[in-house]
Design an enzyme around this catalytic site. Structure first.
Site, short mmCIF file in Angstrom:
data_model
loop_
_atom_site.label_atom_id
_atom_site.label_comp_id
_atom_site.label_asym_id
_atom_site.label_seq_id
_atom_site.Cartn_x
_atom_site.Cartn_y
_atom_site.Cartn_z
N LEU A 21 0.98 -1.47 -0.46
CA LEU A 21 0.04 0.39 -0.16
C LEU A 21 1.11 1.32 -0.27
O LEU A 21 0.23 2.38 -0.94
CB LEU A 21 -0.96 -0.48 1.19
CG LEU A 21 -1.51 -1.08 0.93
CD1 LEU A 21 -2.98 -1.24 2.84
CD2 LEU A 21 -2.75 -1.34 0.13
N ASP A 66 14.25 4.04 10.04
CA ASP A 66 13.62 2.84 11.01
C ASP A 66 12.98 3.56 11.36
O ASP A 66 13.39 4.26 12.30
CB ASP A 66 14.45 2.56 11.10
CG ASP A 66 14.28 1.25 12.09
OD1 ASP A 66 12.44 1.03 12.67
OD2 ASP A 66 14.92 0.38 12.73
N TYR A 158 -0.96 -6.28 17.45
CA TYR A 158 -1.81 -5.73 15.86
C TYR A 158 -2.64 -4.44 16.30
O TYR A 158 -3.07 -3.46 15.91
CB TYR A 158 -1.18 -6.20 14.72
CG TYR A 158 -1.73 -5.57 13.51
CD1 TYR A 158 -1.08 -5.10 12.68
CD2 TYR A 158 -2.96 -5.65 13.45
CE1 TYR A 158 -1.24 -4.40 11.48
CE2 TYR A 158 -3.56 -4.78 11.83
CZ TYR A 158 -2.43 -4.87 11.03
OH TYR A 158 -2.70 -4.04 9.59
N1 LIG Z 1 -2.64 -4.65 3.03
C1 LIG Z 1 -4.04 -4.77 4.17
O1 LIG Z 1 -4.83 -6.00 3.77
C2 LIG Z 1 -3.82 -4.16 5.12
C3 LIG Z 1 -4.82 -4.11 5.74
C4 LIG Z 1 -5.31 -3.66 7.16
C5 LIG Z 1 -4.45 -2.48 7.47
N2 LIG Z 1 -3.32 -2.77 6.38
C6 LIG Z 1 -2.31 -1.49 6.61
O2 LIG Z 1 -1.62 -0.77 5.94
C7 LIG Z 1 -0.49 -0.71 5.63
C8 LIG Z 1 0.66 -1.21 4.68
O3 LIG Z 1 0.01 -2.34 4.60
P1 LIG Z 1 0.94 -3.11 3.49
O4 LIG Z 1 0.38 -4.42 3.61
O5 LIG Z 1 1.82 -2.35 2.64
O6 LIG Z 1 2.62 -4.08 4.06
P2 LIG Z 1 3.56 -4.90 3.90
O7 LIG Z 1 3.83 -5.40 4.46
O8 LIG Z 1 3.19 -5.58 3.05
O9 LIG Z 1 5.12 -3.63 4.09
C9 LIG Z 1 4.83 -3.16 5.11
C10 LIG Z 1 6.60 -2.10 4.77
O10 LIG Z 1 6.92 -1.17 5.77
C11 LIG Z 1 8.48 -1.74 6.57
N3 LIG Z 1 8.53 -1.30 7.40
C12 LIG Z 1 8.68 -2.76 8.68
N4 LIG Z 1 9.79 -1.72 9.49
C13 LIG Z 1 9.63 -0.61 8.90
C14 LIG Z 1 10.00 -0.15 9.88
N5 LIG Z 1 10.56 0.00 11.24
N6 LIG Z 1 10.36 1.43 9.46
C15 LIG Z 1 10.57 1.56 8.54
N7 LIG Z 1 9.57 0.77 7.12
C16 LIG Z 1 9.31 -0.53 7.95
C17 LIG Z 1 8.23 -2.79 4.73
O11 LIG Z 1 10.11 -3.10 4.78
C18 LIG Z 1 7.74 -3.12 4.16
O12 LIG Z 1 8.69 -2.59 2.87
C19 LIG Z 1 -0.08 -1.24 7.46
O13 LIG Z 1 0.06 -0.48 8.21
C20 LIG Z 1 -0.80 -2.12 7.35
O14 LIG Z 1 -0.97 -1.95 8.33
C21 LIG Z 1 -3.66 -3.50 5.28
#
Ligand SMILES: NC(=O)c1ccc[n+]([C@@H]2O[C@H](COP(=O)([O-])OP(=O)(O)OC[C@H]3O[C@@H](n4cnc5c(N)ncnc54)[C@H](O)[C@@H]3O)[C@@H](O)[C@H]2O)c1
Length: 250
Positions: A21, A66, A158
């Site tokens: 996202l 980070d 979470y």
């Molecule tokens: N995908 C879904 O269905 C969904 C649903 C509800 C909420 N979300 C939220 O949307 C957001 C994006 O989700 P996603 O599925 O794209 O996540 P993802 O796991 O695919 O990607 C997360 C990214 O965050 C980076 N990251 C991790 N730790 C980090 C840190 N300490 N500092 C900087 N970067 C860091 C990772 O390297 C990765 O590139 C998140 O906050 C997630 O909780 C996603």
């Protein structure tokens, strides 16, 4: 008058933008004229997203960051200011999942998840708000989750972090409104990102069954909702929680 390019020349930081996202948000924002700092713990992934944006004629740079680390948060905000002259938009999106039931969860896993989602969001807001309050303008969008409202098995840490992000958002919205800074949060439902696709196929299908629109969201559909809150289209919206779920758990 609202420009067709909704973020023309705005300087934006998106955390966790190396995939999923965050990547979609960075790309959609760049398509709307934003200059994007693509920030991620994974520097290689961030560099690849920034290069894709530049290849398409947009403006982007990658920053290894980070969000758990105060010095790293400070560095990221300064890098955006140095390159683009301001910080107009911050999207707190970085994520780790680490499923575990409450009984089996270790303190290390609890801390890791809370640190990335909650402490990381606060640290980034704290740094970005210094720039935004000085400018007298800015918008912050924090990515929560619909799990904040429902809870979820093996998602206690979470869900707690994502619920706390709502309180953090509303507090910041009150504290910084006098300085021209708006703060909102988005609660995604199911989106087919690398993070979400790591769940078991049965759990994935069950979530789709529970979604009135009958499918997972496309990442650009979440990015468009974040765009609305980031740009002047939402100029009278602050402290809001926007569910983007296809109707799941409404
Ligand atoms: N995908 C879904 O269905 C969904 C649903 C509800 C909420 N979300 C939220 O949307 C957001 C994006 O989700 P996603 O599925 O794209 O996540 P993802 O796991 O695919 O990607 C997360 C990214 O965050 C980076 N990251 C991790 N730790 C980090 C840190 N300490 N500092 C900087 N970067 C860091 C990772 O390297 C990765 O590139 C998140 O906050 C997630 O909780 C996603």
């Amino acid at each position: 008058m609202i420009s067709a390019k909704l973020l023309d020349q705005r300087s934006v930081i998106v955390t966790g933008a190396g995939q999923g996202l965050g990547q979609a948000i960075a790309e959609v924002f760049a398509g709307h004229g934003a200059r994007v700092a693509v920030a991620d713990l994974n520097a290689v992934a961030a560099a690849s997203v920034a290069a894709r944006i530049e290849d398409r004629g947009g403006t982007a740079m990658c920053v290894e960051a980070d969000v758990r680390d105060p010095a790293s948060a400070e560095h990221l905000v300064r890098a955006c200011q140095d390159a683009y002259g301001s910080v107009d938009v911050l999207v707190n999106n970085a994520s780790v999942i680490k499923p575990s039931t409450l009984r089996k969860m270790t303190v290390e896993v609890w801390d890791e998840v809370l640190d990335v989602h909650l402490k990381g969001s606060w640290l980034m807001m704290r740094e970005a708000s210094k720039a935004m309050r000085g400018q007298g303008s800015g918008t912050i969008v924090n990515i929560s989750s619909i799990v904040a409202k429902t809870g979820g098995i093996a998602q206690g840490h979470y869900a707690a972090a994502k619920a706390a992000i709502v309180g953090l958002t509303k507090t910041a919205a009150k504290e910084w409104a006098p300085f021209g800074v708006r703060v909102n949060t988005v609660q995604p439902g199911l989106f087919g990102t690398p993070g979400a696709r790591a769940m078991a196929e049965g759990a994935w299908q069950a979530r789709i069954q529970d979604t009135p629109l009958g499918r997972a969201g496309e990442p650009h559909e979440l990015a468009n909702a974040v765009l609305f809150l980031a740009c002047d289209m939402s100029s009278f919206v602050t402290g809001a929680v926007l569910e983007v779920t296809g109707g799941r758990d409404m």
